[in-house]
Design an enzyme around this catalytic site. Structure first.
Site, short mmCIF file in Angstrom:
data_model
loop_
_atom_site.label_atom_id
_atom_site.label_comp_id
_atom_site.label_asym_id
_atom_site.label_seq_id
_atom_site.Cartn_x
_atom_site.Cartn_y
_atom_site.Cartn_z
N HIS A 1 -1.83 2.99 11.04
CA HIS A 1 -1.26 2.02 10.10
C HIS A 1 0.15 1.62 10.54
CE1 HIS A 1 -0.55 0.55 5.83
NE2 HIS A 1 0.69 0.69 6.27
N GLU A 2 0.98 2.63 10.84
CA GLU A 2 2.36 2.36 11.25
C GLU A 2 2.42 1.69 12.61
OE1 GLU A 2 4.79 2.62 9.21
OE2 GLU A 2 3.56 3.58 7.68
N HIS B 1 2.08 -2.04 12.34
CA HIS B 1 3.35 -2.70 12.02
C HIS B 1 4.20 -2.88 13.29
CE1 HIS B 1 2.93 -2.63 7.72
NE2 HIS B 1 2.88 -1.32 7.64
N ASP C 1 4.18 -2.25 1.60
CA ASP C 1 3.94 -3.43 2.44
C ASP C 1 3.71 -4.67 1.59
OD1 ASP C 1 4.11 -1.89 4.79
OD2 ASP C 1 2.03 -1.27 4.59
#
Length: 377
Positions: free
Chosen positions: A74-75, A78, A170
């Site tokens: 997930h990170e 980004h 987010d």
């Protein structure tokens, strides 16, 4: 969970550099990993009663590790999108409540802000969808089936939760991008999304408690504790975002000339007491060390001066208290706003020499004077 957070000098154990991005695991991760292992183990036993106690705990631990692998992905989503837009990424840290990506600069446009923010939940939802599809082909009464089910469900929850429209989630950054687009002010977007985040934090605590009271049941302490933890995280992150917005609003008013201290020039062998006398006489606030041809070679450190007892000052040469004047410590006197802050951020120091475009000394800029502009924010 993604958020912007203050830098930490010791983020934890370094685990690798996927896509050139350093990944660290905070010691707090081991606390939550143990918690997940012990709380998930009964569910493993109920689905797979034939497993021994030791093996059931091992399966629960594998789930905890895979869950944080999902958080890492997930990170990374980004960070990869941020790097595509030319934004420097410092690192990723996995910690108690999820993960944090440290992106050094804000995206230049609301569209890019939206895409950087949306990429994380999109990947989590994608993992959830892929896991759901895979789960259709697996026996639910096997280790792989149990892990698959829990992981796609967890990724779905993470994706949906992060889409909630409040900072530091987010979804809050996506809301910020939308308000930024409409108002043409990133600061306004931050303030709106941060206050919505504070509202979400309150709702996370009040809503479960209200439901319990309305149903006439005693509150379940386990979910309530998690609600309070998540609400605290969101409230703290929203508050930090508000503070950051107020600080950024002051950046355009930072002016090197206006903040500069008048400086006197002395050679390195001049006693500190004499240099301070000349400073007082000239009503100056800084001392620049020059060579015998008048070229600046260093700046006397204010903290070092204050730490020198008065009875020793006649015997200490200013050169002993000066920092060598590296090129990065010489700034143009007409720097302002973000350009000035960025130049100081690239080369942290207590003092900087300000020069005119022709090379003449204008004065000294003290970092403490710049910081004073932001105190009380």
């Amino acid at each position: 969970m993604s958020s912007e957070s203050p830098r930490q000098d010791n983020p934890g154990l370094r685990m690798g550099r996927p896509f050139g991005i350093p990944v660290y695991v905070s010691p707090t991760w081991f606390i939550v990993a143990a918690f997940i292992t012990f709380t998930f183990q009964p569910a493993v036993v109920s689905r797979l009663p034939e497993l021994s106690t030791g093996l059931s705990y091992l399966v629960a631990l594998v789930f905890a590790v895979l869950l944080y692998v999902s958080v890492l992905l997930h990170e990374l989503a980004h960070c990869v999108v941020a790097k595509m837009y030319g934004l420097p990424v410092r690192r990723i840290t996995l910690y108690l409540l999820g993960g944090v990506s440290e992106i050094e600069r804000e995206p230049q446009t609301p569209g890019r802000e939206f895409m950087v923010a949306f990429s994380g939940p999109l990947l989590s939802l994608g993992l959830g969808g892929a896991g759901f599809a895979l789960d259709r082909f697996l026996d639910p009464n096997t280790i792989l089936g149990v892990l698959s089910y829990q992981l796609w469900l967890a990724n779905l929850i993470v994706g949906v939760f992060n889409l909630l429209p409040g900072l530091p989630l987010d979804g809050g950054r996506m809301l910020r991008a939308g308000v930024w687009k409409i108002t043409r002010s990133s600061g306004t977007g931050t303030v709106v999304a941060a206050w919505v985040g504070r509202g979400l934090a309150v709702l996370l605590v009040v809503w479960p408690a209200a439901l319990s009271l309305m149903s006439g049941q005693e509150p379940s302490w386990g979910p309530l504790i998690w609600s309070v933890l998540l609400a605290s995280f969101i409230w703290f992150g929203a508050t930090q975002a508000l503070r950051g917005a107020r600080m950024r609003a002051r950046i355009p008013h930072v002016n090197a000339r206006a903040l500069a201290r008048r400086a006197i020039a002395v050679t390195a062998d001049v006693p500190l007491a004499e240099a301070l006398r000349r400073t007082t006489e000239a009503q100056a606030g800084a001392i620049v060390v020059v060579d015998h041809e008048g070229r600046p070679t260093g700046i006397v450190n204010e903290i070092a001066v204050e730490a020198t007892p008065e009875n020793r000052r006649p015997w200490v040469a200013v050169g002993a208290l000066a920092r060598n004047l590296e090129p990065s410590l010489v700034l143009a006197a007409d720097l302002t706003g973000e350009s000035l802050i960025e130049a100081m951020r690239e080369s942290p120091a207590g003092e900087y020499l300000l020069v005119e475009r022709g090379g003449e000394i204008f004065g000294v800029l003290a970092t403490s004077d710049v910081n004073r502009l932001f105190t009380g924010v």
